[in-house]
Write a protein that holds these residues in place. Structure first.
Motif, PDB file in Angstrom:
ATOM      1  N   GLU A  81      13.608   1.831  -5.445  1.00 42.76           N
ATOM      2  CA  GLU A  81      12.387   2.581  -5.725  1.00 42.76           C
ATOM      3  C   GLU A  81      11.195   1.763  -5.238  1.00 42.76           C
ATOM      4  N   PRO A  82      10.308   2.327  -4.439  1.00 38.59           N
ATOM      5  CA  PRO A  82       9.148   1.554  -3.983  1.00 38.59           C
ATOM      6  C   PRO A  82       8.149   1.349  -5.113  1.00 38.59           C
ATOM      7  N   GLY A  83       7.378   0.265  -5.012  1.00 38.31           N
ATOM      8  CA  GLY A  83       6.282   0.076  -5.950  1.00 38.31           C
ATOM      9  C   GLY A  83       5.222   1.142  -5.760  1.00 38.31           C
ATOM     10  N   ALA A  84       5.001   1.536  -4.516  1.00 38.13           N
ATOM     11  CA  ALA A  84       4.095   2.631  -4.163  1.00 38.13           C
ATOM     12  C   ALA A  84       4.370   3.010  -2.722  1.00 38.13           C
ATOM     13  N   ALA A  85       4.182   4.279  -2.422  1.00 36.31           N
ATOM     14  CA  ALA A  85       4.237   4.758  -1.039  1.00 36.31           C
ATOM     15  C   ALA A  85       2.838   5.240  -0.693  1.00 36.31           C
ATOM     16  N   ILE A  86       2.126   4.437   0.074  1.00 42.85           N
ATOM     17  CA  ILE A  86       0.728   4.717   0.409  1.00 42.85           C
ATOM     18  C   ILE A  86       0.698   5.441   1.743  1.00 42.85           C
ATOM     19  N   LEU A  87       0.072   6.621   1.761  1.00 43.97           N
ATOM     20  CA  LEU A  87       0.099   7.478   2.942  1.00 43.97           C
ATOM     21  C   LEU A  87      -1.256   7.457   3.648  1.00 43.97           C
ATOM     22  N   GLU A  88      -1.266   6.964   4.881  1.00 52.52           N
ATOM     23  CA  GLU A  88      -2.488   6.993   5.680  1.00 52.52           C
ATOM     24  C   GLU A  88      -2.735   8.417   6.180  1.00 52.52           C
ATOM     25  N   PRO A  89      -3.920   8.973   5.951  1.00 54.49           N
ATOM     26  CA  PRO A  89      -4.212  10.318   6.462  1.00 54.49           C
ATOM     27  C   PRO A  89      -4.210  10.380   7.984  1.00 54.49           C
ATOM     28  N   VAL A  90      -4.667   9.302   8.619  1.00 56.04           N
ATOM     29  CA  VAL A  90      -4.652   9.177  10.079  1.00 56.04           C
ATOM     30  C   VAL A  90      -4.324   7.721  10.399  1.00 56.04           C
ATOM     31  N   PRO A  91      -3.718   7.442  11.560  1.00 53.58           N
ATOM     32  CA  PRO A  91      -3.408   6.046  11.897  1.00 53.58           C
ATOM     33  C   PRO A  91      -4.679   5.266  12.205  1.00 53.58           C
ATOM     34  N   LYS A  92      -4.801   4.092  11.582  1.00 52.96           N
ATOM     35  CA  LYS A  92      -5.975   3.241  11.784  1.00 52.96           C
ATOM     36  C   LYS A  92      -5.583   1.790  12.070  1.00 52.96           C
ATOM     37  N   ASN A  93      -4.368   1.572  12.528  1.00 55.42           N
ATOM     38  CA  ASN A  93      -3.859   0.243  12.847  1.00 55.42           C
ATOM     39  C   ASN A  93      -3.585  -0.549  11.565  1.00 55.42           C
ATOM     40  N   THR A  94      -3.230  -1.829  11.719  1.00 57.92           N
ATOM     41  CA  THR A  94      -2.637  -2.559  10.597  1.00 57.92           C
ATOM     42  C   THR A  94      -3.645  -3.141   9.608  1.00 57.92           C
ATOM     43  N   ALA A  95      -4.875  -3.434  10.020  1.00 58.54           N
ATOM     44  CA  ALA A  95      -5.832  -4.043   9.091  1.00 58.54           C
ATOM     45  C   ALA A  95      -6.181  -3.087   7.941  1.00 58.54           C
ATOM     46  N   PRO A  96      -6.559  -1.840   8.193  1.00 56.60           N
ATOM     47  CA  PRO A  96      -6.786  -0.927   7.070  1.00 56.60           C
ATOM     48  C   PRO A  96      -5.516  -0.663   6.256  1.00 56.60           C
ATOM     49  N   ALA A  97      -4.356  -0.609   6.916  1.00 57.51           N
ATOM     50  CA  ALA A  97      -3.101  -0.373   6.194  1.00 57.51           C
ATOM     51  C   ALA A  97      -2.853  -1.482   5.182  1.00 57.51           C
ATOM     52  N   LEU A  98      -2.995  -2.733   5.608  1.00 56.81           N
ATOM     53  CA  LEU A  98      -2.790  -3.842   4.686  1.00 56.81           C
ATOM     54  C   LEU A  98      -3.854  -3.843   3.587  1.00 56.81           C
ATOM     55  N   THR A  99      -5.070  -3.468   3.929  1.00 58.15           N
ATOM     56  CA  THR A  99      -6.138  -3.449   2.931  1.00 58.15           C
ATOM     57  C   THR A  99      -5.832  -2.452   1.821  1.00 58.15           C
ATOM     58  N   LEU A 100      -5.280  -1.308   2.164  1.00 58.22           N
ATOM     59  CA  LEU A 100      -4.866  -0.350   1.137  1.00 58.22           C
ATOM     60  C   LEU A 100      -3.846  -0.973   0.199  1.00 58.22           C
ATOM     61  N   ALA A 101      -2.864  -1.681   0.761  1.00 57.69           N
ATOM     62  CA  ALA A 101      -1.841  -2.325  -0.061  1.00 57.69           C
ATOM     63  C   ALA A 101      -2.452  -3.406  -0.944  1.00 57.69           C
ATOM     64  N   ALA A 102      -3.391  -4.184  -0.411  1.00 58.06           N
ATOM     65  CA  ALA A 102      -4.033  -5.233  -1.199  1.00 58.06           C
ATOM     66  C   ALA A 102      -4.849  -4.646  -2.346  1.00 58.06           C
ATOM     67  N   LEU A 103      -5.539  -3.547  -2.090  1.00 58.33           N
ATOM     68  CA  LEU A 103      -6.306  -2.883  -3.156  1.00 58.33           C
ATOM     69  C   LEU A 103      -5.379  -2.357  -4.245  1.00 58.33           C
ATOM     70  N   ALA A 104      -4.241  -1.821  -3.841  1.00 57.61           N
ATOM     71  CA  ALA A 104      -3.263  -1.363  -4.830  1.00 57.61           C
ATOM     72  C   ALA A 104      -2.723  -2.533  -5.638  1.00 57.61           C
ATOM     73  N   ALA A 105      -2.546  -3.689  -4.987  1.00 58.16           N
ATOM     74  CA  ALA A 105      -1.955  -4.854  -5.649  1.00 58.16           C
ATOM     75  C   ALA A 105      -2.873  -5.437  -6.714  1.00 58.16           C
ATOM     76  N   VAL A 106      -4.187  -5.406  -6.482  1.00 57.22           N
ATOM     77  CA  VAL A 106      -5.119  -6.022  -7.450  1.00 57.22           C
ATOM     78  C   VAL A 106      -5.619  -5.024  -8.482  1.00 57.22           C
ATOM     79  N   GLU A 107      -5.187  -3.791  -8.383  1.00 58.55           N
ATOM     80  CA  GLU A 107      -5.735  -2.734  -9.243  1.00 58.55           C
ATOM     81  C   GLU A 107      -5.543  -3.025 -10.735  1.00 58.55           C
ATOM     82  N   GLN A 108      -4.385  -3.612 -11.088  1.00 57.41           N
ATOM     83  CA  GLN A 108      -4.087  -3.879 -12.489  1.00 57.41           C
ATOM     84  C   GLN A 108      -4.551  -5.263 -12.943  1.00 57.41           C
TER      85      GLN A 108
END
Length: 478
Positions: A81-108
């Motif tokens: 089971e994934p911790g989260a499946a984050i869906l990019e609405p449009v491809p924006k390369n890897t820097a925004p993708a990782l930033t979404l994951a980092a924001l999810a990681a610090v949320e709690q």
């Protein structure tokens, strides 16, 4: 105790591995070197980092809408089971993708170490991979940005390089990043011994990544945060705000942050990785990783070869015969065949470009198309008719739908079908059939415990996949 959150970047289309890899089913979901897909292998490899003092949590997957069900289904197949499946609405390369994951990681309120990897790579030596990653995790806990540098085995021109400051330590300082070189420059790098391939894998605390991005690219940091704050949750999926994410600048992790670190106050270290790594960027790289016979041939499927040397054949659906050829790549699928000289493997992308220009389906989809409820295989087609073989998973159902331009005949060949047709419901079993008139609202479901298979014969003036109106759907597509 170190808390580690793997982040698997699951984008990309793998155009140089056409016709097996297509935009609707890209290379990370293919089983190229074993029984598991590259994505599945990456997930299991990262979970294997758990050890005394290191707790590895379920991975964050960053992918897109089109591949969301593929990713979840492949994780289900390996009981993960994934911790989260984050869906990019449009491809924006890897820097925004990782930033979404980092924001999810610090949320709690936590700040885990992120172990970041693309989904489409292979590693032959798991023990060496684990040792390098544990070293990287240790340095990341001390607030360093740590990148994995692959020990080069040949003068490769398809990778970027990391120039390291060699010292008597398990990690090295990074002097600079360099672009993909020409062959003579690559040979020079190999001879000098302090250049490493940039594998796109790195380890960093979530807060350190966010701080570095705010320092070097505040525009990406601000725009991605705005999209994250407008997110919505749908079961296992997290969807950033679509309009806000569209405004995020597109940039890679390397250009946004990594390449700026050596010239700044942000500490960056490199851990050498000598673990049989490959990104399988083209068919010659796949050939390099496969077991071969005494003549250098790597064949998968129904293949007969006579007097051949250094060939790779992937036969998907029929017999492939070779006679007296060398250094050849042959990839056969039900609807397309690729024949290429090994040294020209990188040029397969030009075939894909031509398919895109001509708007041909072979660029996007295989004949067999996977859906969240199962799959369909278009086995025959002619003027005003199409024949499909359809499989529906136990307990799954297609959407309640109708078509404006076609009628459908269904024959059950395995399992039990629950069919809605207008205001009627019926159960059909093997060898039974029914007819869905043009324009009738209908639904196909599998109430049983084994896969349901039917043969569908469509007839009408237009048989495209876009002739569908969904009224209700279990997968959010209505």
């Amino acid at each position: 105790m170190v808390n580690v959150r793997p982040v698997i970047l699951c984008g990309g289309s793998g155009t140089r591995l056409w016709p097996l890899s297509r935009s609707g089913f890209p290379k990370q979901f293919l089983c190229l070197t074993g029984k598991e897909s590259l994505f599945q292998s990456a997930a299991k490899r990262l979970l294997g980092l758990s050890s005394e003092g290191v707790v590895v949590h379920p991975p964050f997957i960053v992918t897109n809408e089109e591949h969301r069900f593929l990713a979840l289904e492949q994780l289900r197949e390996i009981a993960l089971e994934p911790g989260a499946a984050i869906l990019e609405p449009v491809p924006k390369n890897t820097a925004p993708a990782l930033t979404l994951a980092a924001l999810a990681a610090v949320e709690q309120g936590e700040d885990p170490v992120l172990v970041v990897t693309p989904a489409d790579q292979t590693v032959a030596d798991t023990a060496a991979f684990n040792a390098a990653m544990h070293e990287a995790i240790h340095h990341a806990t001390e607030n360093a940005v740590v990148i994995l540098g692959v020990t080069p085995s040949q003068p490769e021109t398809g990778y970027g390089y990391i120039k390291a400051v060699i010292a008597d330590a398990p990690t090295f300082a990074v002097e600079k990043f360099v672009e993909k070189p020409d062959e003579s420059t690559a040979r020079k790098y190999l001879a000098e011994g302090n250049y490493y391939w940039n594998a796109g894998m790195f380890v960093v605390k979530a807060s350190i990544w966010l701080r570095a991005l705010e320092n070097f690219r505040p525009d990406i940091a601000t725009a991605t945060l705005a999209a994250w704050l407008k997110r919505s949750n749908d079961a296992a999926f997290v969807r950033p705000g679509a309009a806000a994410f569209t405004a995020v600048p597109s940039e890679s992790v390397d250009y946004a942050v990594m390449e700026k670190c050596p010239e700044s106050h942000v500490p960056i270290r490199m851990v050498p990785l000598n673990a049989g790594w490959s990104d399988l960027g083209a068919w010659d790289a796949v050939w390099n990783t496969l077991p071969k016979d005494q003549h250098g041939n790597a064949h998968d499927g129904d293949v007969l070869a006579v007097d051949c040397r250094n060939t790779m054949v992937h036969a998907n659906s029929r017999l492939v015969g070779l006679v007296g050829v060398e250094n050849l790549i042959v990839v056969e699928t039900p609807d397309a065949v690729l024949v290429a000289e090994q040294s020209r493997s990188q040029d397969v992308k030009h075939i894909v470009s031509a398919l895109q220009r001509e708007k041909r389906e072979e660029h996007t989809l295989h004949r067999k198309v996977h859906r969240p409820w199962g799959w369909y295989d278009s086995i025959d087609e002619g003027e005003r008719f199409k024949v499909k073989r359809i499989q529906v998973k136990p307990g799954a159902s297609l959407s309640l739908q109708k078509h404006h331009h076609r009628a459908e005949h269904w024959v059950v060949v395995r399992g039990t079908a629950e069919i809605t047709c207008g205001d009627k419901k019926l159960l059909l079993t093997e060898d039974q059939s029914t007819y869905i008139p043009l324009g009738e609202i209908h639904r196909l479901a599998n109430p049983g415990t084994i896969p349901l298979e039917i043969i569908e014969v469509q007839s009408g003036s237009y048989l495209g996949e876009d002739d569908i109106i969904r009224f209700t759907d279990n997968y959010g597509r209505a």
